[in-house]
Enzyme design. Structure first.
Site, PDB file in Angstrom:
ATOM      1  N   ASN A 282     -14.223   5.667   5.051  1.00 10.70           N
ATOM      2  CA  ASN A 282     -14.730   4.949   6.263  1.00 10.70           C
ATOM      3  C   ASN A 282     -13.417   5.123   7.285  1.00 10.70           C
ATOM      4  O   ASN A 282     -13.838   4.967   8.564  1.00 10.70           O
ATOM      5  CB  ASN A 282     -14.490   3.438   5.575  1.00 10.70           C
ATOM      6  CG  ASN A 282     -15.657   2.956   4.711  1.00 10.70           C
ATOM      7  OD1 ASN A 282     -16.671   3.301   5.215  1.00 10.70           O
ATOM      8  ND2 ASN A 282     -15.433   2.201   3.856  1.00 10.70           N
TER       9      ASN A 282
ATOM     10  N   ASP B 257      -7.036  11.232   2.045  1.00  8.07           N
ATOM     11  CA  ASP B 257      -7.237  11.264   0.716  1.00  8.07           C
ATOM     12  C   ASP B 257      -8.703  11.782   0.399  1.00  8.07           C
ATOM     13  O   ASP B 257      -9.440  11.245   1.178  1.00  8.07           O
ATOM     14  CB  ASP B 257      -7.008  10.092  -0.035  1.00  8.07           C
ATOM     15  CG  ASP B 257      -7.796   8.915   0.430  1.00  8.07           C
ATOM     16  OD1 ASP B 257      -7.807   8.608   1.697  1.00  8.07           O
ATOM     17  OD2 ASP B 257      -8.496   8.125  -0.405  1.00  8.07           O
TER      18      ASP B 257
ATOM     19  N   HIS C  30      -4.554   6.070  -1.444  1.00 11.65           N
ATOM     20  CA  HIS C  30      -5.133   5.946  -0.242  1.00 11.65           C
ATOM     21  C   HIS C  30      -4.455   6.102   0.923  1.00 11.65           C
ATOM     22  O   HIS C  30      -5.026   6.441   2.106  1.00 11.65           O
ATOM     23  CB  HIS C  30      -5.861   4.468  -0.140  1.00 11.65           C
ATOM     24  CG  HIS C  30      -7.145   4.434   0.608  1.00 11.65           C
ATOM     25  ND1 HIS C  30      -8.103   5.557   0.514  1.00 11.65           N
ATOM     26  CD2 HIS C  30      -7.828   3.409   1.394  1.00 11.65           C
ATOM     27  CE1 HIS C  30      -9.408   5.126   1.117  1.00 11.65           C
ATOM     28  NE2 HIS C  30      -9.229   3.827   1.744  1.00 11.65           N
TER      29      HIS C  30
ATOM     30  N   TYR D 272       0.923  -1.216  -0.170  1.00 12.77           N
ATOM     31  CA  TYR D 272       0.048  -0.049   0.000  1.00 12.77           C
ATOM     32  C   TYR D 272       0.939   1.073  -0.029  1.00 12.77           C
ATOM     33  O   TYR D 272       0.262   2.399  -0.054  1.00 12.77           O
ATOM     34  CB  TYR D 272      -0.985  -0.100   1.263  1.00 12.77           C
ATOM     35  CG  TYR D 272      -1.824  -1.211   1.275  1.00 12.77           C
ATOM     36  CD1 TYR D 272      -2.771  -1.107   0.403  1.00 12.77           C
ATOM     37  CD2 TYR D 272      -1.676  -2.117   2.099  1.00 12.77           C
ATOM     38  CE1 TYR D 272      -3.820  -2.224   0.143  1.00 12.77           C
ATOM     39  CE2 TYR D 272      -2.463  -3.480   2.166  1.00 12.77           C
ATOM     40  CZ  TYR D 272      -3.654  -3.167   1.357  1.00 12.77           C
ATOM     41  OH  TYR D 272      -4.378  -4.355   1.156  1.00 12.77           O
TER      42      TYR D 272
ATOM     43  N   ASN E 132      -9.957   1.360   7.328  1.00 13.32           N
ATOM     44  CA  ASN E 132     -11.345   1.427   7.983  1.00 13.32           C
ATOM     45  C   ASN E 132     -11.536   1.144   9.451  1.00 13.32           C
ATOM     46  O   ASN E 132     -12.551   1.334   9.834  1.00 13.32           O
ATOM     47  CB  ASN E 132     -12.183   0.391   7.221  1.00 13.32           C
ATOM     48  CG  ASN E 132     -12.141   0.498   5.618  1.00 13.32           C
ATOM     49  OD1 ASN E 132     -11.800   1.468   5.334  1.00 13.32           O
ATOM     50  ND2 ASN E 132     -12.588  -0.273   4.985  1.00 13.32           N
TER      51      ASN E 132
END
Length: 185
Positions: A112, A91, A19, A14, A66
């Site tokens: 979220n 973001d 994100h 990631y 989340n």
């Protein structure tokens, strides 16, 4: 004392994805503040800085986006930080790449990570620095878009947005909301 929480997902896969704009912004702030020691506490990687004469905890929650509210709440409790001294960097699909927006409180726009923080804190009243990533091209699913690394011109825009967000965080601490909004929104 302030808590600056950059939202993102942990793990190499990631790193530098759209994100993870919050993580990249916190890393930029840490570089500028010469933070080179990070520790794992309350479910987040944290570093301590002084920005505009204020003690600041920089945080990258190590839970997934989340459920980032848990580590944020734990850090706030551990350091006695009230919601009006929390700055969340994240973001935002509804803002053009390389652009940022700064606000206090308000809606969650389906994000979220923000929902998780609002649920854990019982309030939406904290500062947000929103890093624009734009909308996915064509019919690309949003989840695929946010979890990919930008390329070429998009990468430059993404990097510029994170840099501008780092400056906005410093301005919030130094100058307050109104001046920061005038300069960055």
């Amino acid at each position: 004392m302030y808590l600056v929480a950059g939202l993102g997902n942990p793990g190499e896969e990631y790193e530098h994805t759209r994100h993870n704009a919050g993580f990249d912004t916190v890393d930029e702030i840490a570089r500028e503040a010469r933070v080179n020691y990070w520790k794992n506490e309350c479910g987040a990687l944290t570093g301590k800085a002084v920005i505009a004469g204020e003690d600041v905890i920089l945080a990258k929650p190590q839970s997934f986006m989340n459920v980032s509210g848990g580590p944020v709440k734990k850090l706030m409790s551990a350091y006695g930080i009230e919601p009006d001294h929390l700055i969340v960097v994240h973001d935002d699909l509804d803002i053009e790449p390389a652009s940022i927006r700064v606000k206090f409180g308000g809606g969650l726009a389906g994000h979220n990570g923000l929902k998780s923080i609002a649920d854990k804190l019982g309030t939406r009243d904290w500062f947000r620095v929103r890093v624009g990533i734009g909308r996915p091209p064509g019919r690309m699913p949003v989840v695929d878009f946010v979890l990919t690394r930008p390329r070429k011109d998009d990468a430059e825009d993404f990097s510029q947005g994170c840099y501008r967000a780092s400056l906005a965080v410093e301005s919030l601490i130094r100058n307050g909301l109104q001046k920061t909004q005038q300069d960055f929104n």
